[in-house]
Design an enzyme around this catalytic site. Structure first.
Site, short mmCIF file in Angstrom:
data_model
loop_
_atom_site.label_atom_id
_atom_site.label_comp_id
_atom_site.label_asym_id
_atom_site.label_seq_id
_atom_site.Cartn_x
_atom_site.Cartn_y
_atom_site.Cartn_z
N ASP A 1 -7.33 5.62 13.46
CA ASP A 1 -8.29 6.48 12.74
C ASP A 1 -9.67 6.57 13.41
OD1 ASP A 1 -6.56 7.40 10.84
OD2 ASP A 1 -7.13 5.94 9.30
N PHE B 1 -7.24 2.94 9.09
CA PHE B 1 -6.56 1.88 9.85
C PHE B 1 -6.10 2.45 11.19
CE2 PHE B 1 -2.12 3.29 9.61
CZ PHE B 1 -2.24 4.29 8.65
N HIS C 1 -1.33 14.08 8.34
CA HIS C 1 0.11 14.20 8.55
C HIS C 1 0.88 13.63 7.36
CE1 HIS C 1 -1.60 10.45 9.77
NE2 HIS C 1 -0.46 9.89 10.12
N GLY D 1 0.83 -1.22 0.00
CA GLY D 1 0.00 0.00 0.00
C GLY D 1 0.86 1.26 0.00
N ASP E 1 8.15 7.29 9.06
CA ASP E 1 7.76 6.81 10.39
C ASP E 1 6.66 7.73 10.88
OD1 ASP E 1 8.05 4.87 12.40
OD2 ASP E 1 9.01 6.34 13.70
N LYS F 1 -9.14 12.27 3.81
CA LYS F 1 -8.13 12.13 4.86
C LYS F 1 -6.77 12.62 4.34
CE LYS F 1 -5.47 8.81 7.49
NZ LYS F 1 -5.19 7.43 7.85
P1 IMP Z 1 4.81 2.94 10.99
O1 IMP Z 1 4.24 2.22 9.83
O2 IMP Z 1 6.00 2.32 11.62
O3 IMP Z 1 5.02 4.41 10.69
O4 IMP Z 1 3.72 2.81 12.17
C1 IMP Z 1 2.89 3.84 12.46
C2 IMP Z 1 1.79 3.40 13.42
O5 IMP Z 1 1.17 4.62 13.87
C3 IMP Z 1 0.70 2.58 12.72
O6 IMP Z 1 0.83 1.24 12.99
C4 IMP Z 1 -0.57 3.15 13.35
O7 IMP Z 1 -0.82 2.47 14.53
C5 IMP Z 1 -0.21 4.59 13.68
N1 IMP Z 1 -0.59 5.49 12.57
C6 IMP Z 1 0.26 6.18 11.76
N2 IMP Z 1 -0.43 6.90 10.85
C7 IMP Z 1 -1.73 6.64 11.09
C8 IMP Z 1 -2.94 7.08 10.45
O8 IMP Z 1 -2.97 7.83 9.47
N3 IMP Z 1 -4.07 6.60 10.97
C9 IMP Z 1 -4.11 5.76 12.03
N4 IMP Z 1 -3.03 5.30 12.65
C10 IMP Z 1 -1.83 5.75 12.18
#
Ligand code: IMP
Length: 215
Positions: free
Chosen positions: A157, A154, A182, A15, A73, A177
């Site tokens: 959210d 996900f 962010h 994705g 991240d 969204k």
């Molecule tokens: P990453 O993929 O290591 O950056 O993990 C980020 C974690 O932060 C994800 O597993 C989600 O739990 C949370 N997260 C980051 N961005 C979002 C978003 O846009 N919506 C909901 N949860 C998010």
């Protein structure tokens, strides 16, 4: 036809790769992902900041594969919890917890609290194999809902309420969204100056590298 220079998305999440490929489709670059390269060691995301983790993933991947690499991240930081779960958002509640477990845990921590400000944050790092990197950041402020609402998206959210649209992120479409999130902000910042980014990468790649064929 001349081959395009390669940029690696430091993820195995299809994705995320599809999103960046679509975003950068008008630029002369070929987006690959870790899945195109067979097994390489995992990077431990043990930094104290989103920036540190994004840079660690991007620079490690660039060094190991010899191509410029992008990593991101992200997570949610809650004011009343001094910024937690923050960089631990993905593993909040333990490795085996589900997204729903994590939402439930966060709502339980916040029970009875009236100060519910929270922000999603995202850092994107683009690194070349020799070490230097560019950084893009995006932040979206909202409040933690009292209970989950919505079925889209996900992670956190369903419990992230965005006051300007009076909905949780899980009640928005993907496009809605992305316009305010962010991640959307950080990605648009990267795309906005991608011509300059390509020149910067060329300057930092070794002279004999295919990146410099079309100098
Ligand atoms: P990453 O993929 O290591 O950056 O993990 C980020 C974690 O932060 C994800 O597993 C989600 O739990 C949370 N997260 C980051 N961005 C979002 C978003 O846009 N919506 C909901 N949860 C998010």
């Amino acid at each position: 036809m001349r081959k395009l220079p390669i940029l690696v998305m430091a993820t195995r999440n299809p994705g995320k790769t599809a999103e960046i490929r679509e975003l950068l489709q008008e630029f002369p670059v070929e987006i690959r992902s870790l899945s195109d390269f067979g097994p390489i060691p995992e990077v431990e995301e043990d930094g104290d900041t989103f920036d540190a983790n994004a840079y660690k993933k991007a620079s490690f991947t660039a060094r190991v594969l010899g191509f410029p690499a992008i990593a991101d991240d992200s997570g949610i930081a809650v004011d009343a919890l001094n910024g937690a779960p923050g960089v631990h958002s993905a593993r909040y509640g333990g490795e085996s917890a589900s997204d729903e477990d994590r939402r439930r845990k966060l709502l339980a921590e916040m029970e009875g609290r009236t100060h519910r400000k929270a922000a999603f944050e995202c850092v994107i790092s683009l690194a070349v194999p020799s070490g230097p990197a560019l950084t893009y950041e995006g932040r979206c402020e909202g409040v933690l809902a009292e209970a989950p609402a919505g079925a889209n998206g996900f992670g956190y959210d369903p419990i992230f309420y965005y006051p300007p649209l009076q909905k949780t992120f899980a009640e928005l479409t993907r496009e809605e969204k992305s316009r305010v999130s962010h991640r959307g902000k950080a990605l648009r910042e990267l795309r906005g100056e991608f011509d300059k980014v390509l020149q910067w990468i060329r300057k930092h790649m070794p002279p004999e590298d295919p990146w410099n064929w079309e100098k």
